[in-house]
Design an enzyme around this catalytic site. Sequence first.
Site, PDB file in Angstrom:
ATOM      1  N   ILE A  26      50.097  49.911  62.633  1.00 24.47           N
ATOM      2  CA  ILE A  26      51.191  50.780  63.057  1.00 24.47           C
ATOM      3  C   ILE A  26      51.250  50.728  64.584  1.00 24.47           C
ATOM      4  O   ILE A  26      50.252  50.964  65.265  1.00 24.47           O
ATOM      5  CB  ILE A  26      50.964  52.245  62.592  1.00 24.47           C
ATOM      6  CG1 ILE A  26      50.810  52.308  61.072  1.00 24.47           C
ATOM      7  CG2 ILE A  26      52.073  53.148  63.097  1.00 24.47           C
ATOM      8  CD1 ILE A  26      52.057  51.991  60.297  1.00 24.47           C
ATOM      9  N   HIS A  43      58.042  42.142  55.040  1.00 23.23           N
ATOM     10  CA  HIS A  43      57.338  43.095  54.179  1.00 23.23           C
ATOM     11  C   HIS A  43      57.263  42.534  52.761  1.00 23.23           C
ATOM     12  O   HIS A  43      58.273  42.051  52.236  1.00 23.23           O
ATOM     13  CB  HIS A  43      58.083  44.446  54.172  1.00 23.23           C
ATOM     14  CG  HIS A  43      57.402  45.476  53.342  1.00 23.23           C
ATOM     15  ND1 HIS A  43      56.259  46.097  53.758  1.00 23.23           N
ATOM     16  CD2 HIS A  43      57.694  45.955  52.117  1.00 23.23           C
ATOM     17  CE1 HIS A  43      55.872  46.949  52.810  1.00 23.23           C
ATOM     18  NE2 HIS A  43      56.733  46.876  51.806  1.00 23.23           N
TER      19      HIS A  43
END
Length: 100
Positions: A26, A43
Amino acid sequence: AHDGAIDAALASFGAEIVALAGYMRILGARFLEKWLGRMINIHPALLPAFKGLDTHARALRAGIRIHGCTVHFVTLDMDDGPIIAQAGVPVMVGDNEDTL
């Protein structure tokens, strides 16, 4: 410190866009805001389904028949940016996380 080091490295190469593939980290809001509109992510799921980690295991548990991947713009919200492209693959009987 991590975001600053990555930003410095990108600047030293004169990067104009950032592509994340398997980055699994992140990034902070300050870094993301600087690269907004110029950072994409790959993703391993058909967003908006299965945001976050363990996408293959979660897809198998859900019993879905089509899984896939998504390329999207990175925004402040994880795996939530505008979708650029998607590709689906069939989930075969007997698939596990590795084969899927």
